[in-house]
Design a protein around this motif. Structure first.
Motif, mmCIF file in Angstrom:
data_model
loop_
_atom_site.group_PDB
_atom_site.id
_atom_site.type_symbol
_atom_site.label_atom_id
_atom_site.label_comp_id
_atom_site.label_asym_id
_atom_site.label_seq_id
_atom_site.Cartn_x
_atom_site.Cartn_y
_atom_site.Cartn_z
ATOM 1 N N PHE A 291 -10.346 -3.625 8.045
ATOM 2 C CA PHE A 291 -10.083 -2.198 8.199
ATOM 3 C C PHE A 291 -10.425 -1.735 9.616
ATOM 4 O O PHE A 291 -9.763 -0.831 10.154
ATOM 5 C CB PHE A 291 -10.871 -1.381 7.186
ATOM 6 N N MET B 96 -7.714 -1.331 12.172
ATOM 7 C CA MET B 96 -6.830 -0.164 12.236
ATOM 8 C C MET B 96 -7.098 0.686 13.491
ATOM 9 O O MET B 96 -6.159 0.967 14.255
ATOM 10 C CB MET B 96 -6.958 0.668 10.965
ATOM 11 N N ALA C 29 -3.309 4.068 6.026
ATOM 12 C CA ALA C 29 -4.488 3.882 5.164
ATOM 13 C C ALA C 29 -4.409 4.718 3.897
ATOM 14 O O ALA C 29 -4.485 4.172 2.784
ATOM 15 C CB ALA C 29 -5.767 4.156 5.949
ATOM 16 N N ALA D 180 -3.410 2.940 0.291
ATOM 17 C CA ALA D 180 -4.517 2.918 -0.666
ATOM 18 C C ALA D 180 -4.061 3.468 -2.019
ATOM 19 O O ALA D 180 -4.360 2.900 -3.077
ATOM 20 C CB ALA D 180 -5.696 3.726 -0.129
ATOM 21 N N MET E 250 -6.635 -4.129 2.407
ATOM 22 C CA MET E 250 -6.708 -3.954 3.857
ATOM 23 C C MET E 250 -5.528 -4.637 4.550
ATOM 24 O O MET E 250 -4.996 -4.132 5.548
ATOM 25 C CB MET E 250 -8.028 -4.516 4.398
ATOM 26 N N ILE F 235 -2.508 -2.478 4.124
ATOM 27 C CA ILE F 235 -2.570 -1.285 4.985
ATOM 28 C C ILE F 235 -2.105 -1.592 6.397
ATOM 29 O O ILE F 235 -1.306 -0.859 6.991
ATOM 30 C CB ILE F 235 -4.002 -0.709 5.002
#
Length: 512
Positions: free
Chosen positions: A89, A92, A119, A123, A212, A215
């Motif tokens: 993450f 990002m 994100a 999610a 993750m 994403i």
């Protein structure tokens, strides 16, 4: 004085008696827990248990079963996977800086938003239905795989798409009762089609780790259409692309029932699932969307190369979790999850990412007579992309070759956009598409586990890349055309001239 001492002693004695009585009353009124009952049960007297001969004691000791094979929690692996998920993450904001530095200052906030909005969108999609499509054990579309070599036993069915209604909105992780099949702490099994063993890691953590990846993958695509995409259209594209492209291909390659997985296609951490999909999808959008205003007629220069170099460094830090955390998919014979395969992936990631930065810098130095910071950052990412499918499959020496090749080949691929004149704003096709495909092929040659590299394995890898890439390209082309000719995928020229920071968000990155 004597009377005072006597009264004090009497008071202390009465207090002690009252405390004792009240304590006993509390103990009687409170129900005993099973653990307390077990602790309160008297142990058998030594005389009642036959004494074993001294020399027989070692033989009577029960063998110790490794926690990761006994269905108990492996806290070391759990800890590493939680750190790895956080590191992925962390990529990002690293990607936002990497891309944000390469656009013009009037578009930098828009680029940050296009990356970071993935994100919340993914999610919701992942918890809602994405995880079920990608990693459910039950198959929505099973295919017979024929008989085994003995001619008597059927092979496990191949799967095109997963589906388990119990995983929709994570219902399967909704119970706090360990005896429930929906217990949120249930352990995921190893990456074996048959004879899978408990990995020691809760499935909920595995689902979060994979979220993750889901994403960041569409966020990679946006670099190809930067400085011209409409924010609302991008949000719609992300949720459709994740559902129709990413989830099915992740199922084919990473689910133990997926047909490419069962064919033996290797993709340790996402060379095909992440980078090839991002690269070919970016190419599909580039072919149907208009070029940026001024492309080919005026210089479109990055506003902060320093941000890009810093973003590349952040990406490399996150990539250690991206690759080494992917050891969660190892088979039972390679456990524990945070064991030697994870160490191999960690080492190969460090080697290839550094080698890619060096080889890109060197070839650029020879080509344009000066080494650039933008080249070092791009080369670092190219080396990391190339090693991603190889990370836990190749030796450190193999990783050095993969990283060097990644920097050189991706640099040459990026030069093609100047020859073919397609507007790949931030080199997504040349770095992620070409680098991911290169790594997917090289793992077939340099692999040392779970199978040795061979020409046949290279051909199998090429088959996996071709099937996944062709599917992603066609589906993205369809999605892009539908959005472009309905609500519009790109902003008008006036908005491009004004800058997307203000036109799309009413903000400015800099107030000088």
């Amino acid at each position: 004085m004597t009377r005072s001492v006597a009264l004090l002693g009497l008071t202390l004695l009465l207090t002690a008696c009252c405390w004792s009585v009240s304590g006993q009353g509390f103990a009687q009124e409170t129900p005993a827990t099973p653990a307390a009952e077990a602790a309160a049960t008297p142990a058998p007297a030594a005389a009642e248990t036959p004494a074993a001969p001294a020399e027989a004691a070692p033989e009577a000791a029960a063998p110790v079963t490794p926690p990761h094979l006994a269905g108990t929690y492996d806290t070391g692996s759990i800890t590493w996977l939680m750190v790895s998920a956080a590191l992925v993450f962390f990529m990002m904001p690293g990607l936002a800086l990497f891309y944000g530095g390469m656009v013009r200052s009037k578009n930098v906030l828009n680029m940050f938003m296009l990356v970071m909005v993935c994100a919340p969108i993914i999610a919701i999609q992942w918890v809602g239905w994405g995880y079920s499509l990608a990693f459910a054990v039950p198959s929505a579309y099973p295919i017979d795989a024929g008989m085994k070599e003995d001619g008597k036993t059927e092979k496990p069915k191949l799967s095109l798409l997963g589906w388990d209604s119990n995983l929709v909105f994570f219902k399967g992780f909704s119970s706090a009762d360990p005896a429930s099949p929906d217990f949120y702490g249930k352990i995921v099994t190893t990456g074996d089609t048959e004879n899978a063993a408990p990995s020691g890691v809760p499935e909920l953590l595995f689902a979060m780790f994979q979220m993750m990846f889901a994403i960041i993958t569409p966020a990679l695509i946006v670099g190809a259409i930067a400085e011209r995409v409409k924010f609302s259209s991008w949000c719609l594209f992300v949720i459709l692309w994740a559902t129709l492209v990413y989830d099915p291909v992740a199922h084919w390659v990473w689910n133990v029932n997926g047909f490419l997985f069962q064919w033996g296609v290797m993709d340790f951490a996402g060379g095909t699932v992440v980078h090839v999909l991002a690269g070919v999808s970016a190419l599909a959008l580039i072919l149907i969307l208009p070029k940026r205003q001024g492309f080919g007629t005026s210089a479109i220069l990055p506003h902060s190369v320093g941000w890009t170099l810093l973003g590349a460094a952040f990406l490399m830090v996150g990539w250690f979790g991206f690759n080494a955390g992917s050891a969660i998919a190892v088979g039972a014979s390679y456990l524990p999850v945070s064991g030697f395969v994870a160490v191999l992936a960690f080492a190969t990631t460090a080697i290839a990412g550094s080698a890619g930065a060096g080889s890109w810098m060197l070839i650029e130095w020879l080509h344009v007579k000066k080494p650039t910071a933008l080249g070092v950052g791009s080369g670092m990412v190219a080396g990391l992309v190339a090693i991603t499918p190889c990370a836990g499959h190749v030796s450190p020496a193999g990783a050095l070759i993969v990283g060097l090749a990644g920097g050189i080949v991706c640099y040459l691929a990026v030069q093609l956009k100047h020859i073919l004149r397609y507007d790949d704003s931030l080199d997504v096709v040349g770095v992620h598409g070409v680098g991911g495909a290169l790594g997917a092929l090289l793992v077939g040659y340099f692999a040392i586990r779970p199978a040795a590299g061979s020409f046949e394995l290279v051909l199998l890898q090429a088959k996996g890349v071709a099937i996944s890439g062709a599917y992603a390209f066609v589906m993205t082309l369809i999605l892009g055309l539908i959005i472009h000719y309905t609500i519009g995928f790109t902003v008008k020229e006036q908005a491009q001239e004004e800058g997307l920071d203000f036109a799309e968000h009413g903000e400015s990155a800099y107030r000088l």
